[in-house]
Structures are given as structure tokens and as C-alpha cells.
Write an enzyme that holds these catalytic residues in place. Sequence first.
Site, short mmCIF file in Angstrom:
data_model
loop_
_atom_site.label_atom_id
_atom_site.label_comp_id
_atom_site.label_asym_id
_atom_site.label_seq_id
_atom_site.Cartn_x
_atom_site.Cartn_y
_atom_site.Cartn_z
N HIS A 51 0.80 -1.21 0.01
CA HIS A 51 0.09 0.03 0.05
C HIS A 51 1.06 1.40 -0.05
O HIS A 51 2.19 1.32 0.17
CB HIS A 51 -0.97 0.04 1.26
CG HIS A 51 -2.19 -0.80 1.08
ND1 HIS A 51 -2.08 -2.23 1.54
CD2 HIS A 51 -3.58 -0.52 0.40
CE1 HIS A 51 -3.21 -2.84 1.21
NE2 HIS A 51 -4.01 -1.62 0.78
N LYS A 58 -0.53 4.84 4.49
CA LYS A 58 -1.38 3.99 5.43
C LYS A 58 -0.94 3.57 6.65
O LYS A 58 0.45 3.13 6.80
CB LYS A 58 -1.72 2.68 4.31
CG LYS A 58 -2.48 1.64 5.10
CD LYS A 58 -2.75 0.29 4.12
CE LYS A 58 -3.86 -0.63 4.73
NZ LYS A 58 -5.20 0.02 4.98
#
Length: 252
Positions: free
Chosen positions: A143, A147
Site C-alpha cells: 500500500h 497507510k
Amino acid sequence: MIRIIMSGCNGHMGQVICGLVKDDPEACIVAGIDLVDNRDNGYPVFTNINDCDVQADAMIDFSSAKATDSVLAYCTAKKLPLVLCTTGLSEEQLAHVAKASKSTAVLRSANMSLGINTLLKLVQEAAKVLAQAGFDMEIVEKHHNQKVDAPSGTALALADSLNEAMDNQYHYVYDRSQTREKRDAKEIGLSAVRGGSIVGEHEVIFAGPDEVIEFKHTAYSKAVFGKGAVEAAKFLKGKGPGMYNMSNVING
């Protein structure tokens, strides 16, 4: 027409969903909840959820785990169906989710995309054949660098699907740096990568003697999650108390 309250409306996913709903004749956002009210969304935004007195058919929550308790309390009190998309919840919060579902409809999913929810079913079938034959199972997720939770909720959902297929015989390993021992046959390894602007990649690896099978899902835009959330809200309209998931949405 479904009337939606968007929790986390000024965050990235909140804005993605706002854009999708503008082009959806079957839905409209009637209010937003966000700690920051710094733009004109075309609907009232409340920095305190308890101040929101707008009538709605469902709430979509794409905020943060810190806000989850207040979101659950609000929806429970209002008997308002909730699409809970926020990840990184504690065990205590998950217990609160289960309790809230006894009073109102709650749809919780670590990932709202159709592709991921199809993948959850596919890896279960693969595990029943491959893990049973001694294949090791590993999950790698990637990600963007903003995040904050790891591993991702989707990675955990994939691990849970694998484990469920094997009668919950497995345990999860998140970090191998502190031990020097060979891999346990009954473990599922989860690895997290954070970097750049990666929207989301999830790979399930079945590694056996002399062969490897990989299942991979790549999201190129967060719109896939937003579209799923809106469809979930439509599904929840008028539903009674209970815990729902994306399989219910997909199967109608």
C-alpha cells in the site's frame, strides 16, 4: 433514492465516494461527518457526529479507527444502517461492532471491491486442495506510504478465509526478524510493504515442493472501493438489524 451520511467526507475516500454519488441517480449524500470542514461539498458537514440531525437511510464510514466508537454509538441510537469500511479496529472495537449489529444493520468489510471478495472465495477453494497437500501459505500486501495500519484489513481477511477453509488450524506470523527457526507448517505469514502511491496489491502464495501458485489482486484506483461502498449502502436500506458482508451484496 438512498440518502447517505458520509463519515470521513473530506478524506480521500470520502471525496472519491462524493464524486461517484454525484453521477449516481439512485443515491445522494445528505450530510458529512469530518473533523475538518474546509471545503464546500454541497451538503452540511458536522465536525461533531452528535450534532448531525439530518435524516438518512444509511451511513458510510471511511474515517479512522479512532472515530469508530462514536460512529457505532450514533448509528445504534438512530437505528441507522452502517457500511463500516474503516480498518485497523481493535478486538474491543470489533466486539462493539457485533453489539451494534444487534440494534441496526451493519455491513463490515475490510475491502469493498468485487474482485477482492471474489478472491476471498477462490483462495478458500485453493487452500482446501493445496494446504491439505502440504503447501505453505503466505500473504504479501502493498500500500501507499500514508497507510497507518499493517497488515491491511484485506490481508487479514484473506488469512481468515484461508484459515477458515482449514478448520482454523493455523496461526498468523507477522515478523520473522526476532526468531531463528524454520517455518511452522501450520502458520500463515503476512508481510506488509509501504511505499509511494500504491493503491493496493494483495498476493496469496501457495508454495509447495517444486511448484508455486499465486493469486493476485491489484487495485489501480480507489474508485473500486467507493463503488462497492455505495452499492453496499443501497443494499442495507431498509434491512433489519444484523451483520452483513459484501457476499450478501454480491448475491443480492
